[in-house]
Design an enzyme around this catalytic site. Structure first.
Site, PDB file in Angstrom:
ATOM      1  N   ASN A   1       0.816  -1.206   0.000  1.00 35.86           N
ATOM      2  CA  ASN A   1       0.000   0.000   0.000  1.00 35.86           C
ATOM      3  C   ASN A   1       0.847   1.252   0.000  1.00 35.86           C
ATOM      4  OD1 ASN A   1      -2.150  -1.629  -0.041  1.00 35.86           O
ATOM      5  ND2 ASN A   1      -2.752  -1.341   2.094  1.00 35.86           N
TER       6      ASN A   1
ATOM      7  N   HIS B   1       5.987  -0.650  -2.342  1.00 34.78           N
ATOM      8  CA  HIS B   1       5.721   0.191  -3.517  1.00 34.78           C
ATOM      9  C   HIS B   1       5.827   1.669  -3.162  1.00 34.78           C
ATOM     10  CE1 HIS B   1       3.306  -3.398  -5.334  1.00 34.78           C
ATOM     11  NE2 HIS B   1       4.597  -3.554  -5.421  1.00 34.78           N
TER      12      HIS B   1
ATOM     13  N   CYS C   1      15.327  17.017 -10.572  1.00 32.56           N
ATOM     14  CA  CYS C   1      16.516  17.201  -9.717  1.00 32.56           C
ATOM     15  C   CYS C   1      16.469  16.319  -8.471  1.00 32.56           C
ATOM     16  CB  CYS C   1      16.673  18.670  -9.323  1.00 32.56           C
ATOM     17  SG  CYS C   1      15.449  19.215  -8.102  1.00 32.56           S
TER      18      CYS C   1
ATOM     19  N   GLY D   1      -5.547  -9.096   2.335  1.00 28.56           N
ATOM     20  CA  GLY D   1      -6.121  -8.057   1.468  1.00 28.56           C
ATOM     21  C   GLY D   1      -5.319  -7.800   0.206  1.00 28.56           C
TER      22      GLY D   1
ATOM     23  N   ASN E   1      -8.492 -12.826   3.030  1.00 30.84           N
ATOM     24  CA  ASN E   1      -8.868 -12.008   1.875  1.00 30.84           C
ATOM     25  C   ASN E   1     -10.341 -12.192   1.575  1.00 30.84           C
ATOM     26  OD1 ASN E   1      -7.610 -10.187   0.042  1.00 30.84           O
ATOM     27  ND2 ASN E   1      -7.989 -11.626  -1.620  1.00 30.84           N
TER      28      ASN E   1
ATOM     29  N   ASP F   1     -11.563 -12.381  -1.478  1.00 35.85           N
ATOM     30  CA  ASP F   1     -11.653 -13.344  -2.588  1.00 35.85           C
ATOM     31  C   ASP F   1     -10.510 -14.350  -2.507  1.00 35.85           C
ATOM     32  OD1 ASP F   1     -13.776 -11.891  -3.988  1.00 35.85           O
ATOM     33  OD2 ASP F   1     -12.230 -10.367  -4.243  1.00 35.85           O
TER      34      ASP F   1
HETATM   35  P1  CNA Z   1      -5.752  -5.423  -5.520  1.00 35.59           P
HETATM   36  O1  CNA Z   1      -5.207  -6.116  -6.699  1.00 35.59           O
HETATM   37  O2  CNA Z   1      -6.749  -4.345  -5.744  1.00 35.59           O
HETATM   38  O3  CNA Z   1      -6.390  -6.557  -4.582  1.00 35.59           O
HETATM   39  C1  CNA Z   1      -7.025  -6.239  -3.387  1.00 35.59           C
HETATM   40  C2  CNA Z   1      -7.529  -7.520  -2.764  1.00 35.59           C
HETATM   41  O4  CNA Z   1      -8.065  -7.196  -1.513  1.00 35.59           O
HETATM   42  C3  CNA Z   1      -8.610  -8.221  -3.564  1.00 35.59           C
HETATM   43  O5  CNA Z   1      -8.264  -9.584  -3.738  1.00 35.59           O
HETATM   44  C4  CNA Z   1      -9.873  -8.085  -2.702  1.00 35.59           C
HETATM   45  O6  CNA Z   1     -10.645  -9.268  -2.715  1.00 35.59           O
HETATM   46  C5  CNA Z   1      -9.288  -7.891  -1.338  1.00 35.59           C
HETATM   47  N1  CNA Z   1     -10.114  -7.071  -0.442  1.00 35.59           N
HETATM   48  C6  CNA Z   1     -10.742  -5.907  -0.712  1.00 35.59           C
HETATM   49  N2  CNA Z   1     -11.337  -5.434   0.405  1.00 35.59           N
HETATM   50  C7  CNA Z   1     -11.090  -6.338   1.392  1.00 35.59           C
HETATM   51  C8  CNA Z   1     -11.423  -6.417   2.768  1.00 35.59           C
HETATM   52  N3  CNA Z   1     -12.141  -5.458   3.385  1.00 35.59           N
HETATM   53  N4  CNA Z   1     -10.994  -7.486   3.466  1.00 35.59           N
HETATM   54  C9  CNA Z   1     -10.278  -8.480   2.873  1.00 35.59           C
HETATM   55  N5  CNA Z   1      -9.928  -8.447   1.570  1.00 35.59           N
HETATM   56  C10 CNA Z   1     -10.313  -7.383   0.846  1.00 35.59           C
HETATM   57  O7  CNA Z   1      -4.595  -4.809  -4.617  1.00 35.59           O
HETATM   58  P2  CNA Z   1      -3.178  -5.405  -4.228  1.00 35.59           P
HETATM   59  O8  CNA Z   1      -2.796  -4.737  -2.983  1.00 35.59           O
HETATM   60  O9  CNA Z   1      -3.126  -6.856  -4.319  1.00 35.59           O
HETATM   61  O10 CNA Z   1      -2.283  -4.854  -5.423  1.00 35.59           O
HETATM   62  C11 CNA Z   1      -1.130  -4.185  -5.213  1.00 35.59           C
HETATM   63  C12 CNA Z   1      -1.233  -2.717  -5.642  1.00 35.59           C
HETATM   64  C13 CNA Z   1      -2.488  -2.067  -5.163  1.00 35.59           C
HETATM   65  C14 CNA Z   1      -0.143  -1.940  -5.001  1.00 35.59           C
HETATM   66  O11 CNA Z   1       0.720  -1.474  -5.973  1.00 35.59           O
HETATM   67  C15 CNA Z   1      -0.801  -0.769  -4.262  1.00 35.59           C
HETATM   68  O12 CNA Z   1      -0.065   0.389  -4.350  1.00 35.59           O
HETATM   69  C16 CNA Z   1      -2.106  -0.627  -4.890  1.00 35.59           C
HETATM   70  N6  CNA Z   1      -3.172   0.024  -4.098  1.00 35.59           N
HETATM   71  C17 CNA Z   1      -2.942   0.534  -2.870  1.00 35.59           C
HETATM   72  C18 CNA Z   1      -3.963   1.154  -2.181  1.00 35.59           C
HETATM   73  C19 CNA Z   1      -3.687   1.714  -0.823  1.00 35.59           C
HETATM   74  O13 CNA Z   1      -2.562   2.119  -0.567  1.00 35.59           O
HETATM   75  N7  CNA Z   1      -4.664   1.725   0.068  1.00 35.59           N
HETATM   76  C20 CNA Z   1      -5.240   1.263  -2.738  1.00 35.59           C
HETATM   77  C21 CNA Z   1      -5.442   0.735  -4.023  1.00 35.59           C
HETATM   78  C22 CNA Z   1      -4.405   0.101  -4.681  1.00 35.59           C
END
Ligand code: CNA
Length: 474
Positions: free
Chosen positions: A262, A281, A292, A383, A408, A410
């Site tokens: 995140n 990330h 710069c 998540g 998670n 899903d």
């Molecule tokens: P993704 O690919 O969007 O996957 C998110 C996962 O979380 C999915 O499989 C969902 O099923 C699951 N999910 C969503 N809500 C919940 C919940 N409440 N409880 C449990 N599971 C849940 O995101 P990833 O993190 O896998 O992908 C990596 C990317 C997302 C990174 O590069 C991040 O920078 C990027 N990202 C970050 C943020 C943030 O900082 N909050 C927000 C959106 C994306």
């Protein structure tokens, strides 16, 4: 020594065993009426057995053990299925289906011992599929074998929530890998869910929604990112019960490290020690000039982001003005479409220090991960869809004896977790903390701990966790 699938059965008390059902080489029967090969049903245990066998023996032994001497394409396909995969090529799939029937569909009469591929001419075997299809199948089998060899296998004796809580109580070096799902309860959308960020920006007409985080595109035209940046701007001083669950593990001296994908920096508000945190990330915590590299605290550009302005570097501003005497010099977000200069539109623009596609991960990630994977005694992924490498590779880097848990909403089908706890991560964290008699240091904890949860086992090692509806007061 050859290790047969049956020998992999576990006899640990109370643990589900892998049952060896099929015997190998498995000779496929042929339906007398339709002339189609009959595929036996392949269970999860069959797949697990075949994968274990492949992992524990060399490839030659594996092929010799599972394939009959007189093999044809149908047997190759059977091997692919037995390893838990299928073919993706539509034409090939149709060609196979016209030659195969499942055990259920077949007519009553089976021709004797299967293929043993008919020898039409001496020494020549008939193959029901065209050569081009046979070649594709061999390639697919190779891919399946490589995938199995590079993917971990589930532990045979770790598949219940009680196994998890018992391990959690004793664990001393937990590696927690988090993704966007840990922040969605605070209203920050994830990327890939149906209501996630990528579906929200579909209307922008980008070829690939990930382009908004593509470094080359940012350098060419930073407005692509800054037009949407307000949508991913993190709230300040907020954190979810899940963030606090990780803080609780830290307080108990159990957290080896939290690797977060995140960029919202909310772990720091939850009190996770910088030393215990790797922002794989990067994050919005700082921003740097792309020209710069002058760096400032990230929140200094938050107002620009909210006002849809390009945040500009004061040191590069004069030069930028010379390059872009018109609208591009100031920080209005639209850029000149006819602009033909070799100078990039991002000249002197500040960019949050989050890792864009095409950018290297922070060096801290590479420094710590090598050591941490060897030290950790439990891996919990929370998540995340585990779609972004190299973070997604961590699950295959951790030694095979270390239990791996997924929390998670899903299922993540391309990784093999010992335990999948499917539901909202705040709920799962509350359930687990309650089972361990621990308190989560979050303002909502007093309410959360009153909630009861339904845990439904939907498959071996996979549970759906849901809040129990509250009983109406009489
Ligand atoms: P993704 O690919 O969007 O996957 C998110 C996962 O979380 C999915 O499989 C969902 O099923 C699951 N999910 C969503 N809500 C919940 C919940 N409440 N409880 C449990 N599971 C849940 O995101 P990833 O993190 O896998 O992908 C990596 C990317 C997302 C990174 O590069 C991040 O920078 C990027 N990202 C970050 C943020 C943030 O900082 N909050 C927000 C959106 C994306």
């Amino acid at each position: 020594m050859l290790k047969r699938p049956q020998e992999e059965e576990s006899d640990n008390n109370g643990t589900k065993k892998l049952k060896a059902r099929l015997t190998y080489p498995c000779i496929l029967g042929k339906d007398k009426v339709t002339g189609k090969f009959i595929f036996p049903a392949i269970t999860k245990d069959d797949v697990m057995n075949a994968r274990l066998f492949l992992k524990n023996n060399d490839l030659k032994t594996f092929l010799e053990y599972f394939l009959p001497v007189e093999v044809n394409s149908i047997y190759i396909y059977f091997m692919i299925k037995l390893l838990g995969f299928d073919v993706k090529d539509k034409e090939l799939f149709m060609a196979l289906n016209s030659n195969i029937t499942s055990n259920k569909e077949r007519s009553t009469s089976i021709e004797v011992s299967a293929v043993q591929a008919k020898v039409e001419h001496e020494g020549e075997l008939t193959d029901p599929l065209e050569k081009k299809h046979a070649v594709k199948l061999i390639k697919d089998l190779q891919k399946a074998i490589n995938k199995v060899l590079s993917t971990r296998l589930r532990l045979p004796n770790f598949n219940t929530i009680d196994h998890f809580t018992a391990t959690l109580r004793n664990a001393k070096k937990i590696l927690v890998l988090t993704g966007a799902g840990v922040s969605t309860s605070l209203g920050i959308p994830d990327f890939r869910s149906s209501e996630g960020f990528y579906s929200k920006i579909r209307h922008l007409g980008l070829e690939d929604p990930q382009d908004v985080f593509n470094l080359d595109i940012f350098l060419q035209d930073p407005s692509v990112f800054y037009n949407i940046a307000h949508m991913v701007l993190p709230p300040e001083n907020m954190y979810s019960p899940l963030h606090s669950f990780i803080k609780m593990l830290q307080d108990k001296g159990k957290l080896l490290r939290n690797y977060t994908q995140n960029i919202d920096n909310l772990e720091s508000y939850a009190g996770i020690d910088p030393d215990k945190l790797v922002q794989c990330h990067g994050s919005f915590a700082t921003a740097s000039c792309v020209t710069c590299h002058w760096q400032i605290p990230g929140e200094k550009i938050f107002d620009n982001i909210r006002n849809l302005e390009l945040p500009l570097c004061p040191y590069c501003y004069q030069k930028r003005k010379q390059y872009f005497p018109m609208s591009n010099a100031n920080n209005t977000i639209q850029t000149n479409a006819n602009f033909n200069s070799p100078i990039l539109k991002s000249y002197g623009v500040l960019k949050p220090d989050m890792t864009f596609f095409g950018e290297a991960l922070p060096s801290r990630f590479h420094k710590t991960i090598r050591k941490d994977i060897l030290e950790c005694d439990l891996l919990i992924c929370i998540g995340t869809s585990l779609k972004v490498a190299p973070v997604s590779e961590i699950v295959n880097m951790v030694p095979s004896h270390v239990p791996q848990i997924l929390i998670n909403r899903d299922m993540v089908t391309h990784a093999e977790f010992d335990l999948n706890l499917l539901g909202f991560c705040d709920d799962v964290a509350s359930l687990v903390a309650k089972k361990c008699h621990w308190d989560i240091p979050h303002k909502k904890w007093q309410d959360l701990k009153k909630i009861d949860y339904n845990c439904t086992e939907i498959d071996i090692g996979t549970y759906k966790i849901k809040k129990q509806p509250r009983k109406k007061q009489q």
